[in-house]
Design a protein around this motif. Structure first.
Motif, PDB file in Angstrom:
ATOM      1  N   SER A   9       0.842  -1.192  -0.093  1.00 36.05           N
ATOM      2  CA  SER A   9      -0.040   0.022  -0.125  1.00 36.05           C
ATOM      3  C   SER A   9       0.885   1.202   0.175  1.00 36.05           C
ATOM      4  O   SER A   9       2.139   1.122   0.370  1.00 36.05           O
ATOM      5  N   PHE A  10       0.121   2.211  -0.384  1.00 33.23           N
ATOM      6  CA  PHE A  10       0.960   3.474  -0.454  1.00 33.23           C
ATOM      7  C   PHE A  10       1.527   3.850   1.080  1.00 33.23           C
ATOM      8  O   PHE A  10       2.688   4.695   0.980  1.00 33.23           O
ATOM      9  N   SER A  11       0.662   3.903   1.984  1.00 31.39           N
ATOM     10  CA  SER A  11       1.176   4.118   3.256  1.00 31.39           C
ATOM     11  C   SER A  11       2.110   3.214   3.847  1.00 31.39           C
ATOM     12  O   SER A  11       3.044   3.457   4.908  1.00 31.39           O
ATOM     13  N   ALA A  12       2.679   2.045   3.187  1.00 31.25           N
ATOM     14  CA  ALA A  12       3.651   1.325   3.530  1.00 31.25           C
ATOM     15  C   ALA A  12       4.898   1.746   3.171  1.00 31.25           C
ATOM     16  O   ALA A  12       6.098   1.658   3.536  1.00 31.25           O
ATOM     17  N   LEU A  13       4.769   2.383   1.977  1.00 32.38           N
ATOM     18  CA  LEU A  13       6.203   3.225   1.520  1.00 32.38           C
ATOM     19  C   LEU A  13       6.427   4.415   2.133  1.00 32.38           C
ATOM     20  O   LEU A  13       7.455   4.856   2.175  1.00 32.38           O
ATOM     21  N   PHE A  14       5.392   5.166   2.172  1.00 36.58           N
ATOM     22  CA  PHE A  14       5.641   6.612   2.888  1.00 36.58           C
ATOM     23  C   PHE A  14       4.889   6.983   4.110  1.00 36.58           C
ATOM     24  O   PHE A  14       4.019   6.492   4.418  1.00 36.58           O
TER      25      PHE A  14
END
Length: 143
Positions: free
Chosen positions: A34-39
């Motif tokens: 997910s996007f939140s896992a990267l940033f």
């Protein structure tokens, strides 16, 4: 004799190439991130839109402490925006003979290097490398 040497050389290259394993990515086993896992934090900064600040494609985006610098090959220009997204200025070569290829930050000299190419003349790679090597030998600290 030359043919035997060439065949032996090709067999040697193919033999060493076949001994190496090439990793294969399996899309079925790929993990969906997910996007939140990267940033941790995401901030969207809209860029100001005016007739002077319109651009087509972002070929390069350089981010400094103060600016967003965009290279646009469609308009053949370099655009400068501040960190709040306000349009500051556009650099465009007034002589239409040159095309901007790429830009690079030089933090040691606090400079933006703009590499351009004459539209009617192409420099081969070896000659370009020799020019760049000569420029690396110069001392720009006294400018």
């Amino acid at each position: 004799m030359k043919h035997y040497m060439l065949i032996g050389w090709l067999i040697g290259i193919l033999g060493t190439a076949s001994a190496q394993t090439i990793p294969v990515l399996d899309p079925a086993r790929a993990v969906d991130t997910s996007f939140s896992a990267l940033f941790d934090d995401v901030e969207i900064i809209p860029l100001e839109t005016r007739p002077a600040s319109v651009f087509g494609i972002v070929k390069q985006l350089l981010v400094t402490d103060e600016y967003f610098i965009i290279l646009d090959p469609d308009t053949d220009a370099v655009l400068f925006f501040d960190k709040k997204g306000r349009f500051l200025t556009k650099y465009k070569n007034k002589q239409r003979r040159y095309r901007i290829n790429f830009i690079q930050l030089d933090p040691a000299h606090n400079a933006l290097l703009i590499f351009s190419q004459n539209k009617n003349y192409n420099v081969n790679t070896a000659k370009l490398q020799s020019y760049l090597y000569k420029e690396q030998q110069k001392n720009f600290g006294n400018w």
